[in-house]
Scaffold this motif. Structure first.
Motif, PDB file in Angstrom:
ATOM      1  N   LEU A 123      26.980 -27.081   0.328  1.00 23.65           N
ATOM      2  CA  LEU A 123      27.255 -27.949   1.492  1.00 23.65           C
ATOM      3  C   LEU A 123      26.491 -27.461   2.717  1.00 23.65           C
ATOM      4  CD1 LEU A 123      31.130 -28.525   1.298  1.00 23.65           C
ATOM      5  CD2 LEU A 123      29.345 -30.276   1.191  1.00 23.65           C
ATOM      6  N   CYS A 124      26.480 -26.130   2.907  1.00 23.66           N
ATOM      7  CA  CYS A 124      25.768 -25.558   4.067  1.00 23.66           C
ATOM      8  C   CYS A 124      24.286 -25.901   3.982  1.00 23.66           C
ATOM      9  CB  CYS A 124      25.916 -24.033   4.111  1.00 23.66           C
ATOM     10  SG  CYS A 124      27.583 -23.515   4.465  1.00 23.66           S
ATOM     11  N   ALA A 125      23.705 -25.710   2.779  1.00 25.18           N
ATOM     12  CA  ALA A 125      22.261 -25.945   2.623  1.00 25.18           C
ATOM     13  C   ALA A 125      21.927 -27.415   2.880  1.00 25.18           C
ATOM     14  CB  ALA A 125      21.822 -25.529   1.223  1.00 25.18           C
ATOM     15  N   LYS A 126      22.831 -28.282   2.422  1.00 28.20           N
ATOM     16  CA  LYS A 126      22.557 -29.712   2.545  1.00 28.20           C
ATOM     17  C   LYS A 126      22.789 -30.199   3.986  1.00 28.20           C
ATOM     18  CE  LYS A 126      24.054 -31.997  -1.137  1.00 28.20           C
ATOM     19  NZ  LYS A 126      25.145 -32.649  -1.850  1.00 28.20           N
ATOM     20  N   MET A 127      23.908 -29.759   4.580  1.00 30.10           N
ATOM     21  CA  MET A 127      24.281 -30.324   5.884  1.00 30.10           C
ATOM     22  C   MET A 127      23.645 -29.599   7.052  1.00 30.10           C
ATOM     23  SD  MET A 127      28.331 -31.031   5.322  1.00 30.10           S
ATOM     24  CE  MET A 127      28.562 -31.810   6.904  1.00 30.10           C
ATOM     25  N   PHE A 128      23.297 -28.318   6.832  1.00 32.93           N
ATOM     26  CA  PHE A 128      22.841 -27.512   7.959  1.00 32.93           C
ATOM     27  C   PHE A 128      21.831 -26.478   7.471  1.00 32.93           C
ATOM     28  CE2 PHE A 128      25.190 -26.978  12.178  1.00 32.93           C
ATOM     29  CZ  PHE A 128      24.001 -26.734  12.850  1.00 32.93           C
ATOM     30  N   PRO A 129      20.623 -26.953   7.098  1.00 30.70           N
ATOM     31  CA  PRO A 129      19.639 -26.029   6.529  1.00 30.70           C
ATOM     32  C   PRO A 129      19.364 -24.869   7.493  1.00 30.70           C
ATOM     33  CG  PRO A 129      18.863 -28.310   6.386  1.00 30.70           C
ATOM     34  CD  PRO A 129      20.114 -28.336   7.208  1.00 30.70           C
ATOM     35  N   ASN A 137      32.118 -17.295   6.193  1.00 26.10           N
ATOM     36  CA  ASN A 137      31.498 -17.300   7.525  1.00 26.10           C
ATOM     37  C   ASN A 137      30.104 -17.886   7.432  1.00 26.10           C
ATOM     38  OD1 ASN A 137      33.724 -15.955   8.324  1.00 26.10           O
ATOM     39  ND2 ASN A 137      32.685 -14.060   8.923  1.00 26.10           N
ATOM     40  N   VAL A 138      29.808 -18.805   8.320  1.00 22.08           N
ATOM     41  CA  VAL A 138      28.477 -19.418   8.311  1.00 22.08           C
ATOM     42  C   VAL A 138      27.756 -18.988   9.588  1.00 22.08           C
ATOM     43  CG1 VAL A 138      27.198 -21.561   8.087  1.00 22.08           C
ATOM     44  CG2 VAL A 138      29.487 -21.380   7.090  1.00 22.08           C
ATOM     45  N   TYR A 139      26.706 -18.182   9.413  1.00 22.13           N
ATOM     46  CA  TYR A 139      25.950 -17.685  10.566  1.00 22.13           C
ATOM     47  C   TYR A 139      24.890 -18.698  10.991  1.00 22.13           C
ATOM     48  CZ  TYR A 139      28.291 -13.267  10.135  1.00 22.13           C
ATOM     49  OH  TYR A 139      29.261 -12.306  10.111  1.00 22.13           O
ATOM     50  N   GLN A 140      24.628 -18.716  12.267  1.00 20.83           N
ATOM     51  CA  GLN A 140      23.681 -19.687  12.830  1.00 20.83           C
ATOM     52  C   GLN A 140      22.281 -19.516  12.232  1.00 20.83           C
ATOM     53  OE1 GLN A 140      23.955 -17.349  16.707  1.00 20.83           O
ATOM     54  NE2 GLN A 140      21.912 -18.223  16.887  1.00 20.83           N
ATOM     55  N   PRO A 141      21.517 -20.612  12.156  1.00 25.26           N
ATOM     56  CA  PRO A 141      20.112 -20.462  11.769  1.00 25.26           C
ATOM     57  C   PRO A 141      19.441 -19.528  12.782  1.00 25.26           C
ATOM     58  CG  PRO A 141      20.729 -22.782  11.810  1.00 25.26           C
ATOM     59  CD  PRO A 141      21.873 -22.023  12.407  1.00 25.26           C
ATOM     60  N   GLU A 142      18.537 -18.656  12.285  1.00 20.64           N
ATOM     61  CA  GLU A 142      17.989 -17.628  13.168  1.00 20.64           C
ATOM     62  C   GLU A 142      17.317 -18.206  14.415  1.00 20.64           C
ATOM     63  OE1 GLU A 142      16.169 -15.060  10.326  1.00 20.64           O
ATOM     64  OE2 GLU A 142      17.893 -13.710  10.437  1.00 20.64           O
ATOM     65  N   ALA A 143      16.674 -19.370  14.240  1.00 18.74           N
ATOM     66  CA  ALA A 143      15.907 -19.912  15.376  1.00 18.74           C
ATOM     67  C   ALA A 143      16.750 -20.792  16.301  1.00 18.74           C
ATOM     68  CB  ALA A 143      14.731 -20.722  14.832  1.00 18.74           C
ATOM     69  N   MET A 144      18.027 -20.969  15.988  1.00 19.06           N
ATOM     70  CA  MET A 144      18.823 -21.934  16.743  1.00 19.06           C
ATOM     71  C   MET A 144      19.666 -21.259  17.826  1.00 19.06           C
ATOM     72  SD  MET A 144      21.261 -24.793  15.043  1.00 19.06           S
ATOM     73  CE  MET A 144      21.818 -26.217  15.947  1.00 19.06           C
ATOM     74  N   ASP A 145      19.894 -21.967  18.907  1.00 18.40           N
ATOM     75  CA  ASP A 145      20.767 -21.473  19.965  1.00 18.40           C
ATOM     76  C   ASP A 145      22.233 -21.470  19.470  1.00 18.40           C
ATOM     77  OD1 ASP A 145      21.578 -21.030  22.829  1.00 18.40           O
ATOM     78  OD2 ASP A 145      22.577 -22.941  22.405  1.00 18.40           O
ATOM     79  N   GLY A 146      22.953 -20.380  19.775  1.00 17.82           N
ATOM     80  CA  GLY A 146      24.324 -20.230  19.278  1.00 17.82           C
ATOM     81  C   GLY A 146      25.247 -21.358  19.722  1.00 17.82           C
ATOM     82  N   GLY A 147      25.137 -21.750  20.990  1.00 14.67           N
ATOM     83  CA  GLY A 147      25.998 -22.806  21.541  1.00 14.67           C
ATOM     84  C   GLY A 147      25.763 -24.125  20.828  1.00 14.67           C
ATOM     85  N   ALA A 201      28.385 -26.333  18.562  1.00  9.93           N
ATOM     86  CA  ALA A 201      28.668 -27.733  18.901  1.00  9.93           C
ATOM     87  C   ALA A 201      28.455 -28.654  17.709  1.00  9.93           C
ATOM     88  CB  ALA A 201      27.780 -28.164  20.067  1.00  9.93           C
ATOM     89  N   GLN A 202      27.497 -28.302  16.858  1.00 12.71           N
ATOM     90  CA  GLN A 202      27.199 -29.186  15.723  1.00 12.71           C
ATOM     91  C   GLN A 202      27.931 -28.782  14.442  1.00 12.71           C
ATOM     92  OE1 GLN A 202      22.899 -29.653  15.184  1.00 12.71           O
ATOM     93  NE2 GLN A 202      22.641 -29.435  17.387  1.00 12.71           N
ATOM     94  N   GLY A 203      28.682 -27.678  14.529  1.00  9.67           N
ATOM     95  CA  GLY A 203      29.270 -27.135  13.307  1.00  9.67           C
ATOM     96  C   GLY A 203      30.535 -27.824  12.816  1.00  9.67           C
ATOM     97  N   GLU A 204      31.090 -28.720  13.632  1.00  3.17           N
ATOM     98  CA  GLU A 204      32.391 -29.302  13.281  1.00  3.17           C
ATOM     99  C   GLU A 204      32.378 -30.065  11.955  1.00  3.17           C
ATOM    100  OE1 GLU A 204      34.637 -31.721  16.031  1.00  3.17           O
ATOM    101  OE2 GLU A 204      34.684 -30.022  17.419  1.00  3.17           O
ATOM    102  N   ALA A 205      31.298 -30.824  11.761  1.00  3.13           N
ATOM    103  CA  ALA A 205      31.219 -31.637  10.541  1.00  3.13           C
ATOM    104  C   ALA A 205      31.138 -30.729   9.317  1.00  3.13           C
ATOM    105  CB  ALA A 205      30.005 -32.557  10.599  1.00  3.13           C
TER     106      ALA A 205
END
Ligand code: FAD
Ligand code: MLT
Ligand code: ZN
Length: 480
Positions: free
Chosen positions: A377-383, A401-411, A415-419
């Protein structure tokens, strides 16, 4: 993260604040921003609040007087123990009108009855203090978690904490015989019974355990003790796959006469993170596999032969291809280092970027289905996200625990992690699981309560809340 429930209580006026200070005396309150700061942000820094006053009562009578005064003025109270909770339950809202009540000075061990295998403690005793008091009397208080040097027993009971010994001894709830509670109107319920048998009506203590401070303030408890362990064996094993974990756990239980206390899952990615970020952490095994387990067995009698039994079980598991490698700790120090790796994964939450936590449980045999599907699900919804599954696999409790993509801003990630979280929780529910295995609801999981709890369950919970706290003054806006 925010919840939208309107809070019905009144802002405390200066006369009330002065009256409350006089109840606890000069050592019993704080109101300066620098002193309050550690009490206003939760451990993971996801929630930030305000308070006009933090009170530190030293006796049950002081707690009762505070609650009476607050109830008369319709002022809300947020109870706070060690403030290590992971659901935001002990952090006040940012309205600045909730009184914070710390149990830190309610920290006496009132009694230990070795013959009855019980200890009576005040809510502000640090968990480690309770364990040590039991050990000094050659007894065991088995609740154990990485925050045990900071969390307080009142917080443990209020969250019905789990931890690393649930397999053998149960959750916090299972360790309680009696409670003393200050009710939302200021009355004291003295339920400090030290009985293993008491069928005299509803079991009221169960209402307050796991209520996260929404039904009253636990001020003391009678806890169950057990014989102190005389043998302890700790092992670390590299798994063939997740199915092997389920099989291995059953083998360890059978081989040891059900002496298994901990059966904890560690992923390779989590170990690598721990090795990279935490000084003093060493790789326990040469074999590189996706998953490992940390196993601990104890026996209350010497000569139980636990080590030999575990060796035999692990050798057979190696032979049968369930394991790639395994090691048994040769000393208490080696065992401590193995645990350091496990606990390191938890600590990483602070150092390895922003992560979205999930604390799910499923029946043990469904863990091997849950984890790969959640990763997919993580790979599909949030590469680009980095999922790490670890925790109390012996209880079917996975910390995902799902850690943020390295290049992405934490905030932006949060904000996009709810789905993504909704999809992961849906999966746990589909597998007959829970969206909150051990960390509770607090402010973090209110949305999931609405999404997954039936109308009947929510109605019953709200009626209980209404019956005990009709003015909604106890930790409002949390749990229900
Ligand atoms: P707090 O965070 O202060 O409060 C928790 C909730 O209880 C709040 O809602 C608060 O209002 C309420 N409360 C506190 N005291 C009282 C009281 N006397 N009366 C009424 N309400 C009260 N949890 C697990 O279950 N298993 C784990 O393995 C685990 N490991 C952890 C590891 C780390 C590193 C950390 C930081 C946390 C971990 N936790 C774990 C979460 C946390 O430690 C537990 O939830 C713990 O029980 C909270 O205790 P506390 O004293 O810090 O409570
Ligand atoms: C743990 O088991 O380490 C705790 O519950 C904390 C966490 O989920 O990270
Ligand atoms: Zn845990």
């Amino acid at each position: 993260m925010n919840d939208m429930k309107p809070l019905a209580h009144r802002r405390p006026n200066s006369a009330l604040l002065e009256r409350l200070k006089s109840v606890v005396g000069p050592k019993g309150w704080l109101d300066q921003p620098g002193d309050l700061a550690p009490h206003l942000a939760d451990w993971r820094r996801r929630f930030q609040g305000k308070t006009p006053l933090l009170l530190k009562p030293a006796t049950t009578a002081e707690v009762a007087e505070i609650v009476r005064l607050c109830a008369a003025a319709q002022a809300a109270i947020v109870p706070q123990g060690g403030h290590t909770g992971l659901a935001g339950g002990g952090t006040p809202h940012d309205t600045g009108d909730e009184i914070l009540l710390s149990t830190a000075r309610l920290n006496r061990v009132r009694a230990l009855d070795a013959a009855n295998y019980t200890i009576t403690v005040e809510a502000g005793c640090i968990l480690k203090q309770v364990q040590d008091a039991a050990a000094a009397a050659d007894r065991l208080f088995p609740l154990s978690l990485a925050a045990e040097g900071t969390c307080q027993i009142g917080g443990n009971l209020s969250t019905n904490a789990g931890g690393i010994a649930v397999l053998r001894y149960g959750n916090a709830r299972d360790l309680v015989l009696g409670l003393e509670v200050v009710l939302p109107d200021g009355r004291v319920w003295d339920g400090l019974r030290a009985l293993r048998k008491d069928n005299s009506g509803y079991d009221l203590k169960q209402l307050f355990i796991g209520a996260e401070g929404t039904l009253g303030i636990i001020t003391a408890a009678v806890l169950r003790l057990f014989p102190a362990p005389k043998e302890r064996v700790t092992a670390f094993a590299a798994l063939r796959d997740l199915d092997a974990a389920v099989d291995l756990q059953a083998r360890c239980r059978a081989a040891s006469g059900d002496s298994l206390v901990s059966f904890e899952l560690l992923p390779r990615a989590g170990i690598d993170l721990a090795l990279r970020h935490i000084p003093g952490v060493a790789d326990p095994l040469q074999a590189k596999r996706d998953y490992y387990v940390l196993i601990e067995l104890t026996a209350a009698a010497e000569g139980s032969d636990l080590r030999a039994r575990l060796e035999t079980a692990l050798a057979a598991a190696l032979e049968d291809g369930l394991l790639a490698d395994a090691t048994i700790a040769e000393s208490a120090e080696q065992a401590r280092k193995l645990w350091f790796v496990r606990e390191g994964i938890t600590e990483l939450q602070k150092y390895a970027g922003v992560s979205i936590k999930h604390d799910i449980s499923v029946p043990v045999a469904r863990v091997p289905a849950f984890i790969p599907r959640a990763i997919e699900l993580c790979a599909k919804m949030f590469p680009g996200t980095r999922p790490i599954a670890f925790g109390h696999v012996g209880d079917g409790n996975v910390h995902f625990n799902v850690y943020q993509p390295e290049a992405m801003d934490g905030g932006a990630f949060l904000a996009q992690g709810e789905a993504l979280s909704a999809a992961i929780h849906d999966l746990a529910m589909e597998l007959n699981g829970s969206f909150s295995a051990e960390h509770g609801i607090g402010r973090l999981r209110l949305q999931e309560m609405r999404r997954y709890k039936s109308d009947v369950e929510l109605d019953l919970m709200r009626r209980i809340k209404q019956a005990l706290d009709p003015l909604d003054l106890m930790n409002p806006g949390k749990v229900v």
